[in-house]
Design a protein around this motif. Sequence first.
Motif, PDB file in Angstrom:
ATOM      1  N   GLU A 112       0.837  -1.337  -0.237  1.00 48.22           N
ATOM      2  CA  GLU A 112       0.025   0.016  -0.117  1.00 48.22           C
ATOM      3  C   GLU A 112       0.946   0.785   0.085  1.00 48.22           C
ATOM      4  OE1 GLU A 112      -3.084   0.368  -0.324  1.00 48.22           O
ATOM      5  OE2 GLU A 112      -3.184  -1.794   0.357  1.00 48.22           O
ATOM      6  N   PRO A 113       0.183   2.386  -0.537  1.00 50.18           N
ATOM      7  CA  PRO A 113       1.648   3.340  -1.159  1.00 50.18           C
ATOM      8  C   PRO A 113       1.137   4.264   0.383  1.00 50.18           C
ATOM      9  CG  PRO A 113      -0.386   3.514  -2.369  1.00 50.18           C
ATOM     10  CD  PRO A 113      -0.988   2.631  -1.630  1.00 50.18           C
ATOM     11  N   ASP A 114       2.210   4.798   0.808  1.00 47.09           N
ATOM     12  CA  ASP A 114       2.559   5.492   2.377  1.00 47.09           C
ATOM     13  C   ASP A 114       1.676   6.731   1.976  1.00 47.09           C
ATOM     14  OD1 ASP A 114       4.275   7.463   1.248  1.00 47.09           O
ATOM     15  OD2 ASP A 114       6.399   6.364   2.156  1.00 47.09           O
ATOM     16  N   ALA A 115       1.509   7.204   3.594  1.00 47.00           N
ATOM     17  CA  ALA A 115       0.314   8.085   3.606  1.00 47.00           C
ATOM     18  C   ALA A 115       1.036   9.688   2.518  1.00 47.00           C
ATOM     19  CB  ALA A 115       0.462   9.011   5.309  1.00 47.00           C
ATOM     20  N   MET A 116       2.688   9.922   2.310  1.00 43.22           N
ATOM     21  CA  MET A 116       2.704  10.993   1.967  1.00 43.22           C
ATOM     22  C   MET A 116       2.809  10.828  -0.152  1.00 43.22           C
ATOM     23  SD  MET A 116       2.955  12.816   4.091  1.00 43.22           S
ATOM     24  CE  MET A 116       4.081  14.109   3.581  1.00 43.22           C
ATOM     25  N   HIS A 117       1.803   9.285   0.116  1.00 46.16           N
ATOM     26  CA  HIS A 117       2.781   9.215  -1.529  1.00 46.16           C
ATOM     27  C   HIS A 117       0.835   8.304  -1.855  1.00 46.16           C
ATOM     28  CE1 HIS A 117       6.200   9.371  -0.843  1.00 46.16           C
ATOM     29  NE2 HIS A 117       6.758   9.883  -1.799  1.00 46.16           N
ATOM     30  N   GLU A 118      -0.490   9.124  -1.293  1.00 44.89           N
ATOM     31  CA  GLU A 118      -1.512   8.274  -1.737  1.00 44.89           C
ATOM     32  C   GLU A 118      -1.935   8.421  -3.143  1.00 44.89           C
ATOM     33  OE1 GLU A 118      -3.951   8.830   1.871  1.00 44.89           O
ATOM     34  OE2 GLU A 118      -3.280   7.362   2.917  1.00 44.89           O
ATOM     35  N   LYS A 119      -3.253   7.848  -3.842  1.00 48.43           N
ATOM     36  CA  LYS A 119      -3.280   8.526  -4.831  1.00 48.43           C
ATOM     37  C   LYS A 119      -5.142   8.955  -5.370  1.00 48.43           C
ATOM     38  CE  LYS A 119      -1.734   5.247  -7.453  1.00 48.43           C
ATOM     39  NZ  LYS A 119      -1.172   3.975  -8.877  1.00 48.43           N
ATOM     40  N   ILE A 120      -5.282  10.012  -5.044  1.00 44.22           N
ATOM     41  CA  ILE A 120      -5.954  10.452  -6.192  1.00 44.22           C
ATOM     42  C   ILE A 120      -7.249  10.845  -7.719  1.00 44.22           C
ATOM     43  CG2 ILE A 120      -8.304  12.232  -5.716  1.00 44.22           C
ATOM     44  CD1 ILE A 120      -6.603  13.127  -3.570  1.00 44.22           C
ATOM     45  N   THR A 121      -7.362  10.379  -7.925  1.00 46.24           N
ATOM     46  CA  THR A 121      -8.174   9.842  -9.057  1.00 46.24           C
ATOM     47  C   THR A 121      -9.953  10.763  -9.472  1.00 46.24           C
ATOM     48  OG1 THR A 121      -8.141   7.299  -9.107  1.00 46.24           O
ATOM     49  CG2 THR A 121      -8.811   8.514 -10.808  1.00 46.24           C
ATOM     50  N   LEU A 122      -9.279  11.844 -10.454  1.00 45.28           N
ATOM     51  CA  LEU A 122     -10.059  12.816 -10.781  1.00 45.28           C
ATOM     52  C   LEU A 122     -11.270  12.315 -11.815  1.00 45.28           C
ATOM     53  CD1 LEU A 122      -7.748  15.989 -11.707  1.00 45.28           C
ATOM     54  CD2 LEU A 122      -8.991  15.258  -9.182  1.00 45.28           C
ATOM     55  N   ASP A 123     -12.009  11.625 -11.256  1.00 44.47           N
ATOM     56  CA  ASP A 123     -12.905  11.048 -12.141  1.00 44.47           C
ATOM     57  C   ASP A 123     -13.487  11.757 -12.817  1.00 44.47           C
ATOM     58  OD1 ASP A 123     -12.804   8.547  -9.973  1.00 44.47           O
ATOM     59  OD2 ASP A 123     -13.719   9.494  -8.599  1.00 44.47           O
ATOM     60  N   ASN A 124     -14.096  13.123 -12.515  1.00 38.85           N
ATOM     61  CA  ASN A 124     -14.784  13.831 -13.651  1.00 38.85           C
ATOM     62  C   ASN A 124     -13.682  14.967 -14.339  1.00 38.85           C
ATOM     63  OD1 ASN A 124     -17.284  12.843 -12.375  1.00 38.85           O
ATOM     64  ND2 ASN A 124     -16.929  13.894 -10.828  1.00 38.85           N
ATOM     65  N   LEU A 125     -12.833  13.842 -14.819  1.00 36.45           N
ATOM     66  CA  LEU A 125     -11.846  14.921 -15.564  1.00 36.45           C
ATOM     67  C   LEU A 125     -12.009  14.379 -16.817  1.00 36.45           C
ATOM     68  CD1 LEU A 125      -9.490  17.172 -16.015  1.00 36.45           C
ATOM     69  CD2 LEU A 125      -7.968  14.945 -15.508  1.00 36.45           C
ATOM     70  N   ILE A 126     -12.049  15.525 -17.696  1.00 40.49           N
ATOM     71  CA  ILE A 126     -12.789  15.165 -19.475  1.00 40.49           C
ATOM     72  C   ILE A 126     -11.921  15.233 -19.743  1.00 40.49           C
ATOM     73  CG2 ILE A 126     -14.520  14.434 -21.020  1.00 40.49           C
ATOM     74  CD1 ILE A 126     -16.765  13.997 -18.842  1.00 40.49           C
ATOM     75  N   PHE A 127     -10.975  15.148 -21.911  1.00 43.09           N
ATOM     76  CA  PHE A 127     -10.924  15.883 -22.025  1.00 43.09           C
ATOM     77  C   PHE A 127     -11.143  15.992 -23.705  1.00 43.09           C
ATOM     78  CE2 PHE A 127      -7.846  15.029 -18.910  1.00 43.09           C
ATOM     79  CZ  PHE A 127      -6.426  15.879 -19.166  1.00 43.09           C
ATOM     80  N   ALA A 128     -11.094  16.012 -24.830  1.00 47.43           N
ATOM     81  CA  ALA A 128     -11.849  16.522 -25.606  1.00 47.43           C
ATOM     82  C   ALA A 128     -10.820  15.083 -25.967  1.00 47.43           C
ATOM     83  CB  ALA A 128     -11.727  17.598 -26.773  1.00 47.43           C
ATOM     84  N   ARG A 129     -11.819  14.393 -26.775  1.00 52.95           N
ATOM     85  CA  ARG A 129     -11.297  13.101 -27.457  1.00 52.95           C
ATOM     86  C   ARG A 129     -10.032  13.165 -28.740  1.00 52.95           C
ATOM     87  NH1 ARG A 129     -13.441   7.969 -28.752  1.00 52.95           N
ATOM     88  NH2 ARG A 129     -12.389   6.430 -30.311  1.00 52.95           N
ATOM     89  N   GLY A 130      -9.093  12.030 -27.900  1.00 49.87           N
ATOM     90  CA  GLY A 130      -7.257  11.892 -28.366  1.00 49.87           C
ATOM     91  C   GLY A 130      -7.263  13.611 -28.465  1.00 49.87           C
TER      92      GLY A 130
END
Length: 230
Positions: A112-130
Amino acid sequence: MSLKSTLTIVSLLIAITSFAQSGDKLIRVTGTVTDPESNQPISAKVFYEKLPYYDDMGVANTDPGNGVYELNMIENQKYIISVKADGYKPISQEIEILDKGLGLIEKNFKMEPDAMHEKITLDNLIFARGKAIITEESHEELDEFAKWLEQRPNAVVQLEGHTDFQGNADANMKLSEDRVEAVKEYLVGKGIKKSRIKTKAFGGTQPLTRERTPEARTKNRRVEVRIIQQ
């Protein structure tokens, strides 16, 4: 043959003879050390110490390409196995070396990543296709993340860009790089200092799934935030 080489061989022969006379049987202990989310191999050190007197100990490095380690331990003995890697919480487990007729024990570890290396996913981040153009639907989540950073003035994060594994590898790498840079520029535009935002591109090298459905491809195309300082 040099004196040093001769002494090394003699020492090895003595050790082998001593081991043979003791009647102990060595069992091969092997497995992988991987990240629990991406299942990617981790460069780690795997230590072992025999209980209860710590009179047999050693260490092995994992193969950086596949995360595999290999150790040899004495049958019918108990050991403490410890796994350590930069950016991950250390693991320490007790294991009893019981051979089931294979002369081999498989022991896998997910760190498991340590407390200083945890990750957050930006679930609603959307880009124009390609492309690396952030759509308006993404602004709300990015604005919330900018506020999160404002409330933590000492926080330093790393934006990690991923694409699906399909397609041209070089183009995927460039696209993931451009997208994390676009996110960084957006956050800087909201008043966050550049020095607090690092970026890293992975292209399609760390897919969350190998399925080839449209849903799977969407899941693989993502930007994750790794917290490296709070």
